[in-house]
Each structure stands twice: as structure tokens, then as C-alpha cells.
Motif scaffolding. Structure first.
Motif, PDB file in Angstrom:
ATOM      1  N   PRO A   1       0.807  -1.227   0.000  1.00 55.61           N
ATOM      2  CA  PRO A   1       0.000   0.000   0.000  1.00 55.61           C
ATOM      3  C   PRO A   1       0.842   1.280   0.000  1.00 55.61           C
ATOM      4  O   PRO A   1       0.326   2.346  -0.324  1.00 55.61           O
ATOM      5  N   ASP A   2       2.111   1.185   0.334  1.00 57.58           N
ATOM      6  CA  ASP A   2       2.957   2.386   0.317  1.00 57.58           C
ATOM      7  C   ASP A   2       3.598   2.616  -1.045  1.00 57.58           C
ATOM      8  O   ASP A   2       3.506   3.695  -1.606  1.00 57.58           O
TER       9      ASP A   2
ATOM     10  N   ARG B   1      -8.789  -0.613  -5.552  1.00 56.68           N
ATOM     11  CA  ARG B   1      -8.084  -0.758  -4.270  1.00 56.68           C
ATOM     12  C   ARG B   1      -9.107  -1.016  -3.169  1.00 56.68           C
ATOM     13  O   ARG B   1      -9.821  -0.120  -2.753  1.00 56.68           O
ATOM     14  N   THR B   2      -9.146  -2.257  -2.692  1.00 55.99           N
ATOM     15  CA  THR B   2     -10.161  -2.617  -1.694  1.00 55.99           C
ATOM     16  C   THR B   2      -9.829  -2.065  -0.319  1.00 55.99           C
ATOM     17  O   THR B   2     -10.707  -1.989   0.537  1.00 55.99           O
ATOM     18  N   LYS B   3      -8.553  -1.719  -0.097  1.00 53.09           N
ATOM     19  CA  LYS B   3      -8.069  -1.276   1.221  1.00 53.09           C
ATOM     20  C   LYS B   3      -8.048  -2.419   2.235  1.00 53.09           C
ATOM     21  O   LYS B   3      -7.751  -2.204   3.405  1.00 53.09           O
ATOM     22  N   ASP B   4      -8.398  -3.596   1.814  1.00 51.01           N
ATOM     23  CA  ASP B   4      -8.362  -4.751   2.715  1.00 51.01           C
ATOM     24  C   ASP B   4      -6.992  -5.408   2.651  1.00 51.01           C
ATOM     25  O   ASP B   4      -6.438  -5.607   1.576  1.00 51.01           O
TER      26      ASP B   4
ATOM     27  N   THR C   1      -6.249  -0.644   5.163  1.00 52.12           N
ATOM     28  CA  THR C   1      -5.183   0.337   4.990  1.00 52.12           C
ATOM     29  C   THR C   1      -5.714   1.751   5.160  1.00 52.12           C
ATOM     30  O   THR C   1      -4.972   2.702   5.152  1.00 52.12           O
ATOM     31  N   ASP C   2      -7.039   1.901   5.300  1.00 57.03           N
ATOM     32  CA  ASP C   2      -7.576   3.221   5.575  1.00 57.03           C
ATOM     33  C   ASP C   2      -8.245   3.206   6.951  1.00 57.03           C
ATOM     34  O   ASP C   2      -8.105   2.248   7.700  1.00 57.03           O
ATOM     35  N   ASP C   3      -8.975   4.262   7.270  1.00 55.40           N
ATOM     36  CA  ASP C   3      -9.533   4.352   8.615  1.00 55.40           C
ATOM     37  C   ASP C   3     -10.997   3.923   8.670  1.00 55.40           C
ATOM     38  O   ASP C   3     -11.713   4.265   9.587  1.00 55.40           O
TER      39      ASP C   3
ATOM     40  N   PHE D   1     -16.767   5.875   8.159  1.00 53.45           N
ATOM     41  CA  PHE D   1     -15.494   6.583   8.149  1.00 53.45           C
ATOM     42  C   PHE D   1     -15.533   7.680   9.211  1.00 53.45           C
ATOM     43  O   PHE D   1     -16.540   8.365   9.357  1.00 53.45           O
ATOM     44  N   PRO D   2     -14.424   7.881   9.933  1.00 49.32           N
ATOM     45  CA  PRO D   2     -14.397   8.941  10.950  1.00 49.32           C
ATOM     46  C   PRO D   2     -14.781  10.302  10.373  1.00 49.32           C
ATOM     47  O   PRO D   2     -15.378  11.112  11.050  1.00 49.32           O
TER      48      PRO D   2
END
Lengths: 151, 432
Positions: B268-269, B298-301, B326-328, B338-339
Motif C-alpha cells: 500500500p505504500d 483498491r479494496t483497502k483490505d 489500509t484506511d480508517d 469513516f471517521p
């Protein structure tokens, strides 16, 4: 006459009241009466003190959330029916009490009943007309609660 | 033991050839959408230059933000008349992403679900109780059609109403359920209250756990309490919903249906593809979807590919249980939150500051969200009722947006940790 009460917003957790009382102690502020009302995770500490303006400044500078709120402190006889007289009057006049607390001034002689109301001017007028004694800040700070000294 | 034996056990070479064919089709049809059309022009990408599976790397990643920006129809590769169904990502209202299906898309999705449920062992003889929300959420309808395709008696009971769920299980001798893992644990308390023992008083034999990442321990708890086998399922609305990857009878990772989806795992980086077996972010490309092809999503999983072949004989590679994000994004009771949604709502309320903290707690088997909010000094008038009213208002405002009811706690100004740099907005205390 109108007196001023300090209301402090505080989370309901150990140490919050201790912070308030330590600030009052350090500032040599005398607390005449104190009540706490809480709702789940937070609450409000209400205090009558001898020097409300100075206490307000001390608490605010310490980062606390404080509000100075007008209240009516009524002197009533400390005997059966003493409070009832006052409450019946307020009821007849349709004055609603938001919050109230009391303390004894002289055992079996005098007590003070403190009321938070929204119609403050009307209440003061009604009480004066009916010859109830109300105390302002100065009077509150001057009261002598040590009745035994009179023996 | 296979729903589509020829597809499920296809030789890797043949499967990859099929994937390439699908990829070419997807890229070509995606080019017809406003979003990809513009993107391909901008980067000068000719769809016909995608000649191998490796060539997929010429295509930029697609993100959830892209889907939002192209809202509502910017990703359509067909005319709106061809569409027969809309779904949206769970939970969010303001930030929902929508997905459209043609009739053929629904057929493939239904087939994926049937394949997945059959793989776990569900049969025509089963009575299937679908305890998921029906509607825009993909979990309800997706499984529903899959179960009907297998031929199981399907009970579309939907979510909630715990006592009725248990009564239905008993009355109609339900054998298979589809349930959110945290709800399965919560429901065990209702079973106890009602004096019903699922092992003794029901015919339950299998459960599909989905819509929420969960641990192996949670699975074991569910299996133990209900006396059944619980299967992990993975999906996301952007890739239809459930039916992307499922566990087989060996319960050792989830087979990702590679004839329908092309998977990559990236760092992810650096955004570079990593080797099979290395953990990273899952990136998926639809290979069969007509209405709304999505490339390199990008599923972020976070997961990894399990390179070893599975004992079940299926050649579609497995991914590991999802490890995190990989996200919040938070997932609570199956709802994605999401926050920033909370922040946005709070900023609309004059009496509160911008500083807040979200705490996720597990109370018994129930997940809760606590939102701590700082009250502005000037607002405080010394009145407890006023604070209570404010607390209720904030609760209602948040509830309308995130769809679950948080417990709002008002705290003193400056009492929350200061936001320096990247603020810690969420503390997740949920543990098994």
C-alpha cells in the motif's frame, strides 16, 4: 435579591470534584453549599460560594467550563411547614423550579432554600411582596452558620 | 462436490487464458464509460494495447473516491436502459458508492453465490434463513438469489427481531443461516434468555459469516455455541457484494473466484505488486461485469494470497482471512463508517468543538460506538438539561448519517488528546 451560583461542567469520573475543591481551597474561597447532578457520563457541580466572581475567575483560568447563574436564596424557618409555605406560594404563582437545594443556617431557627428558576424577576417580586427574606451574594457570604456560638 | 466443476477445477493455464480474455473485454468496455474514457485519453492508453495479464499494470488504480466523484453514472459502460438493478455500499448515506448491474451481471453474481454456498456444503435439501438486511445492501439479495439457485428453501427474514429469528429457526427447521458474526454472538444471549439451545432445539448445521471482518476465535465461538460449521465469506459492493471469495469445506482461506475477478496484492505504500504469499492490499478487477466494469480497484483490505493448492481440488487461489484495512474505515454491525462522516456532522453543530474521539467497544457480544465530544465553553449555561438535549441532538444527527446509534458522551473542553499531525480519532477496543 439575587444570588449567584457557580455551575461547573464536569465529566463523571474520579478526580473532577477534587480538582474543583482544591482550587477553592487554594483560593481561600468558602463553599456555602454544593450539589452535584449527573447524567450518565457527565454532570454539573453547583456551588454557592462567598466570592462568586473571584471563584469564577479561578476556575475559568484553570481551564474549567464554568457558568455564573442567578439563583434565588430564600430564608425560611427551620421548622415543620417552613418549606411548605414557600413552595405553596411558588405553586400558586405558577413558578416552576428547575433545580433546588437547601441548607440549615441555624438549627430549628433558619434555613436557606436555593432555587433555580427561569422567571427570576417575577419570583423575587412575589417573594418580596410576601415578606420572604432573600439573600444576595453579600448576605450569603456574611451568614453565620455556627449557631452554637450563640449559646 | 463442485457447482461448476469445469470452472472450479480448471487448469491454471486455461484459467489464466480465460482471465486475459476477460481482462481485454473489461478494458475495452470500460473505455466506453465517462470515467475510464477520460482516464485512458489522459494517459494515452489504447485498450487494445493490453495483451497480457501483466499489461494490467499500465492501468491506474481505481479508488472509492473515484467512484464517488463519478457519482452516479460515470462508470457505466452500457446504456442505462440495460441496467436492471442498483446496489450501494453498506451504511453511509452521504458517501455511498453505487453499483449497477445488467441482467447478465445479476446472473453471474447469482452463479458466484450458488457456487460459493455449494462449495461450503449447502444443498437443495437445506432450509436457508437469510438474516441480512435486504435492500440496497448487497448481503441480503446476493445470498438470497444464490440460495434459490441452489434450490434451497429460502427464508428472506432480513436482519433484526431476534426472538422471531429464533422462533423461525425452530418452526421451519432452518439448517443454514447467513449472519453478521457480531450479531451471531449477540443472538446467543437471546437464545439463552429464551431457554432455547441451538444444539438441541434447532437443526442448524451451517452458517455463512459475512459483511464484517472477524477472527478465527469468533468463528470458533459461533461454531461451538450453535453446534454448526461457520464459513467465512468475503465480498464488497464494488465487486458485486458477497461471492468474491469463500471458504470451502477445509476452512483454510477463501477461494477467490478468479474467472470473475483478477486479483493483485500490492504494497500500500509503494503501490508495487508483491509476490504471492506476501501480505498487502487486495486489488481487484472485474473480468465479467458488463454494466459497470471496475479496473484495479483498491479494496483497502489487507490479506495475502495462499500460493499452495487446496486439498479440495479447486484451482482458484485462496486469500487469507482479512487482517485489517489500509484506511480508517470502521466496520460496525456490518455497516461501513469513516471517521470523517462523524467529523462532518459534528462540525455542523455549533455547540461542540472539532475535537472528538471514537471508541469502539465490545460489551458482551454487542459492539458499540462511543463518540466523545468536547463541548464549547461559551455554550455552557450551567444547565444539565441543556447538556442532555445537546447530547440527544448529536446522537440523532449522527444516527441519521451512519445508521447505527452511537453513545455520545460530552466531555470537558481540551480534555481529549490534541490533534497534532494525524489525529488518533478511533480507538478500537474490540477483542475476542
Amino acid at each position: 435579591m439575587v444570588a449567584y451560583q457557580l455551575s461547573i461542567f464536569a465529566e463523571n469520573k474520579p478526580g473532577r470534584l477534587a480538582k474543583v475543591t482544591s482550587l477553592m481551597a487554594a483560593g481561600k474561597i468558602n463553599i456555602r453549599a454544593i450539589t452535584i447532578s449527573s447524567s450518565d457520563a457527565f454532570g454539573v457541580i453547583n456551588m454557592l460560594v462567598d466570592e462568586p466572581d473571584r471563584a469564577h475567575k479561578i476556575l475559568t483560568e484553570a481551564g474549567l467550563t464554568v457558568s455564573l447563574k442567578p439563583v434565588v436564596a430564600v430564608v425560611i424557618p427551620d421548622k415543620p411547614g417552613g418549606l411548605d409555605n414557600l413552595i405553596q406560594l411558588l405553586s400558586r404563582e405558577e413558578i416552576n423550579i428547575e433545580n433546588a437545594y437547601g441548607f440549615v443556617l441555624e438549627s430549628w431557627e433558619k434555613a436557606v432554600f436555593v432555587v433555580e428558576i427561569d422567571q427570576i424577576d417575577k419570583t423575587v417580586a412575589v417573594l418580596e411582596a410576601e415578606k420572604f427574606e432573600t439573600l444576595d451574594t453579600e448576605a450569603l457570604s456574611a451568614i453565620e452558620p455556627f449557631h452554637y456560638m450563640k449559646y | 462436490m463442485y457447482w461448476k466443476p469445469e470452472l472450479e477445477t480448471m487448469e491454471r493455464d486455461t484459467l489464466e487464458a480465460l482471465q486475459l480474455e476477460g481482462l481485454k473485454k473489461s478494458v475495452t468496455s470500460a473505455a466506453k464509460s465517462v470515467f475510464y474514457g477520460n482516464q485512458f485519453t489522459k494517459i494515452n492508453l489504447d485498450p487494445s494495447s493490453v495483451l497480457s495479464l501483466e499489461d494490467i499494470r499500465k492501468i491506474p488504480f481505481t479508488t472509492k473516491d473515484d467512484l464517488r466523484e463519478a457519482w452516479p453514472y460515470g462508470f457505466l459502460a452500457v446504456s442505462k436502459d440495460e441496467l436492471v438493478r442498483m446496489h450501494s455500499s453498506s451504511g453511509t448515506t452521504g458517501r455511498a458508492t453505487v453499483i449497477f448491474h445488467t441482467a447478465r451481471d445479476l446472473e453471474s453474481w447469482t452463479d458466484l453465490l450458488a457456487r460459493s454456498m455449494y462449495m461450503a456444503g449447502m444443498r437443495k435439501t437445506d432450509v436457508f434463513q437469510n438474516m441480512m438486511t435486504y435492500g440496497l445492501f448487497t448481503g441480503g439479495l446476493g445470498f438470497h438469489y444464490g440460495a434459490e439457485k441452489i434450490g434451497s428453501l429460502t427464508i428472506p427474514v432480513g436482519a433484526g427481531n431476534s426472538r422471531r429469528q429464533i422462533q423461525i429457526m425452530k418452526d421451519f427447521e432452518t439448517t443454514a443461516i447467513h449472519i453478521i458474526p457480531s450479531y451471531a454472538l449477540h443472538l446467543s444471549e437471546i437464545f439463552e434468555e429464551m431457554g432455547v439451545d441451538p444444539r438441541r432445539d434447532t437443526k442448524l448445521r451451517m452458517a455463512f459469516l459475512g459483511a464484517e471482518p472477524h477472527t478465527e476465535k469468533t468463528r470458533q465461538k459461533v461454531e461451538e455455541f450453535y453446534g454448526l460449521r461457520a464459513f467465512n465469506s468475503f465480498g464488497l459492493s464494488e465487486m458485486n457484494g458477497p461471492g468474491v471469495a469463500f471458504e470451502c469445506q477445509y476452512q483454510m482461506g477463501m477461494h477467490l473466484w478468479e474467472d470473475n475477478f483478477f486479483m493483485e496484492i500490492i504494497d500500500p505504500d509503494t503501490l508495487e505488486t508483491v509476490a504471492d504469499g506476501i501480505e498487502g492490499e487486495l486489488v481487484l478487477t472485474t473480468l465479467k461485469r458488463e454494466g459497470m466494469p471496475i479496473l484495479r480497484y483498491r479494496t483497502k483490505d489487507l490479506t495475502r494470497i495462499i500460493p499452495e493448492p487446496c486439498q479440495c481440488g479447486r484451482t482458484h487461489r485462496r486469500i487469507e482471512r482479512i487482517k485489517g484495512r489500509t484506511d480508517d474505515m470502521m466496520i460496525l454491525k456490518g455497516v461501513n463508517i469513516f471517521p470523517i462522516q462523524i467529523e462532518k456532522k459534528l462540525m455542523e453543530i455549533a455547540e461542540v468543538g472539532n475535537n472528538f474521539l471514537i471508541i469502539l467497544e465490545r460489551d458482551g457480544y454487542n459492539d458499540h460506538m462511543i463518540v466523545r465530544v468536547e463541548v464549547l465553553k461559551d455554550f455552557f449555561s450551567g444547565d444539565l438539561k441543556q447538556l442532555e438535549a445537546l447530547r440527544k441532538r448529536i446522537t440523532a444527527e449522527l444516527q441519521s448519517d451512519i445508521l447505527i446509534t452511537p453513545r455520545v458522551e460530552l466531555v470537558e473542553p481540551n480534555s481529549l488528546p490534541k490533534t497534532e499531525g494525524k489525529a488518533v480519532r478511533v480507538i478500537d477496543n474490540r477483542k475476542d
